[in-house]
Enzyme design. Sequence first.
Site, PDB file in Angstrom:
ATOM      1  N   ARG A 316       1.241  -1.291   0.178  1.00 39.28           N
ATOM      2  CA  ARG A 316       0.073  -0.156  -0.062  1.00 39.28           C
ATOM      3  C   ARG A 316       1.070   1.063   0.738  1.00 39.28           C
ATOM      4  NH1 ARG A 316      -2.642   0.937   5.678  1.00 39.28           N
ATOM      5  NH2 ARG A 316      -0.913   1.914   5.468  1.00 39.28           N
ATOM      6  N   HIS A 320      -3.836   4.573   4.932  1.00 45.52           N
ATOM      7  CA  HIS A 320      -5.132   3.504   4.922  1.00 45.52           C
ATOM      8  C   HIS A 320      -5.817   4.712   4.012  1.00 45.52           C
ATOM      9  CE1 HIS A 320      -8.393   1.900   6.413  1.00 45.52           C
ATOM     10  NE2 HIS A 320      -8.984   2.669   6.417  1.00 45.52           N
ATOM     11  N   TYR A 328       4.495   5.878   9.611  1.00 50.05           N
ATOM     12  CA  TYR A 328       5.283   4.561  11.169  1.00 50.05           C
ATOM     13  C   TYR A 328       5.994   3.605   9.503  1.00 50.05           C
ATOM     14  CZ  TYR A 328       0.381   3.898   8.441  1.00 50.05           C
ATOM     15  OH  TYR A 328      -0.789   3.423   7.844  1.00 50.05           O
TER      16      TYR A 328
HETATM   17  C1  LIG Z   1     -15.057  -6.269  10.935  1.00 54.48           C
HETATM   18  C2  LIG Z   1     -14.231  -4.757  10.565  1.00 54.48           C
HETATM   19  N1  LIG Z   1     -13.262  -4.925  12.068  1.00 54.48           N
HETATM   20  C3  LIG Z   1     -12.646  -3.397  11.401  1.00 54.48           C
HETATM   21  C4  LIG Z   1     -12.944  -2.878  10.410  1.00 54.48           C
HETATM   22  C5  LIG Z   1     -11.989  -1.462  10.709  1.00 54.48           C
HETATM   23  N2  LIG Z   1     -11.010  -1.121   9.408  1.00 54.48           N
HETATM   24  C6  LIG Z   1     -11.761  -0.662   8.576  1.00 54.48           C
HETATM   25  S1  LIG Z   1     -10.247  -0.924   6.944  1.00 54.48           S
HETATM   26  C7  LIG Z   1      -9.208  -2.042   8.656  1.00 54.48           C
HETATM   27  C8  LIG Z   1      -8.294  -2.418   8.290  1.00 54.48           C
HETATM   28  C9  LIG Z   1      -7.611  -2.766   6.530  1.00 54.48           C
HETATM   29  O1  LIG Z   1      -6.784  -3.668   6.456  1.00 54.48           O
HETATM   30  P1  LIG Z   1      -6.288  -4.595   5.430  1.00 54.48           P
HETATM   31  O2  LIG Z   1      -7.825  -5.525   5.265  1.00 54.48           O
HETATM   32  O3  LIG Z   1      -5.472  -5.109   5.290  1.00 54.48           O
HETATM   33  O4  LIG Z   1      -7.027  -3.561   4.062  1.00 54.48           O
HETATM   34  P2  LIG Z   1      -5.877  -2.359   3.468  1.00 54.48           P
HETATM   35  O5  LIG Z   1      -6.996  -1.249   3.763  1.00 54.48           O
HETATM   36  O6  LIG Z   1      -4.335  -2.790   4.008  1.00 54.48           O
HETATM   37  O7  LIG Z   1      -6.534  -2.218   1.755  1.00 54.48           O
HETATM   38  C10 LIG Z   1      -9.557  -2.073   9.412  1.00 54.48           C
HETATM   39  C11 LIG Z   1      -9.484  -2.631  10.873  1.00 54.48           C
HETATM   40  C12 LIG Z   1     -13.500  -2.845   9.906  1.00 54.48           C
HETATM   41  N3  LIG Z   1     -14.138  -1.868   8.488  1.00 54.48           N
HETATM   42  N4  LIG Z   1     -14.483  -3.639   9.318  1.00 54.48           N
END
Ligand SMILES: Cc1ncc(C[n+]2csc(CCOP(=O)(O)OP(=O)(O)O)c2C)c(N)n1
Length: 431
Positions: A316, A320, A328
């Site tokens: 990525r 976010h 970080y």
């Molecule tokens: C079940 C759930 N837990 C927590 C979240 C909050 N949340 C949104 S994005 C994220 C991080 C996701 O990381 P990843 O799956 O690695 O996807 P990336 O952002 O790296 O594409 C989190 C914890 C959520 N949307 N759904």
Amino acid sequence: MPKKKQPTTTHGTTNHRRIRKSQADTKSLIQQRTYTVADYRLEKPSFELRQVRDGDTVRYEVSGKLSASVPPIRDSKYLSKQQCIEIYRWMLLNRKMEAALENLYKQGKVVGGVYFGLGQEACSCASAYALKPDEWLGPLIRNQGSLLVRGFSAADIMMQYMAKAGSPTKGRDASSHFGDIQTRNVVAPISTLGDLIPVLAGVALGARLQGKDIAVMTYIGDGGQSTGVTYEGLNFAAVQNLGLVLLVENNLWGYSTPADMQFRVKDLAERAIAYGIPGIIVDGTDPCQVYDAAHEACQRARGGEGPTLIEAKMMRMKGHAIHDAAEYVPKALFEYWKKRDPIARFEDYLVRQKKWLTREENEKLMAEVDAELEAQRELSVASPLPSPESAAGGAYCEAGCHEIKPKYAIPKFGIKKSLRLREGETAVHLK
Ligand SMILES: Cc1ncc(C[n+]2csc(CCOP(=O)(O)OP(=O)(O)O)c2C)c(N)n1
Ligand SMILES: [Mg+2]
């Protein structure tokens, strides 16, 4: 020397012999079972991330082979020259549209945040490209390239971010929560991570009940794949042999948590073994590898052979969302992956290596993408916001308009009598 007398227990030495014999028997019975995970990559990045605590602050340090030379693009077994150029074009549009969105945000025109798939364009575009028009996609927030491939315009996406009246949800929902179940066969993203997986499995089951095995595709991140619903959905698809193609986008970060702190397996594709389905690893920055794995998975799906888990490894390249400067992330990690930029490498492959595009043709193609995007950006900016009195309307459709038609054929079984179509009817109306 006289032999030492064997100590006897209440059960005596016979029992010891029996135990030793049964241990030996067990040993001879234990067999090492081996499983395979196909790995299409031409490079296997190896570095380690360490968390370093400095009083109350935490930072990450990276070590390993960070100066390794950049791998070539792997020739596709299936894509023609023309198809490669088409995917390259989608990737360019994906990137340029996100750059335009970043500017629109900075101009205060975006409602809410903006999410980027920088560095992940090959994964989004080449995977969605493997689906047939009548198959289904369930994208996540970073898969804006997949939406473009499925037929949404850059204006649809930009207007959605700006909450314009002409956007897919008519300005009633921000960012990514839109789909199209009528023509483009796109299920709207669900923010609760993992929930799209059982939904897409359900779409494949629905098509099966209508007599057709189709490929359905969705995505989950390295963070999201730890959710319970990911297991439930994929396990359901596995036992039902449903044509789910799951791309696990391992971009090394879930918010600010590095992948190394999220799971202990070396590769997330190993998880496929526990589901009893094929697991494949691809370099997510190589569109040819992504396409080939996705195409093979779609073919399995169409043949009724069940789901496939494809782990796409990449990075990525931003935070976010736009509010996150990703401080970080160790700079060296960004530098490593910048050299593996999917667009720059695919451009080099098409122009310099394969000579499928001359320099002039490449420049013309880029100028066309720029012009298309600029026209769509202008249209989006100029289009009106929704009128206040329309706020009570539905985000996806208006009350009473909801009509579910079978896409492939009339279901032959598994439908309640009350929901069966009568002679001459073409749709079931849900009241
Ligand atoms: C079940 C759930 N837990 C927590 C979240 C909050 N949340 C949104 S994005 C994220 C991080 C996701 O990381 P990843 O799956 O690695 O996807 P990336 O952002 O790296 O594409 C989190 C914890 C959520 N949307 N759904
Ligand atoms: Mg991630």
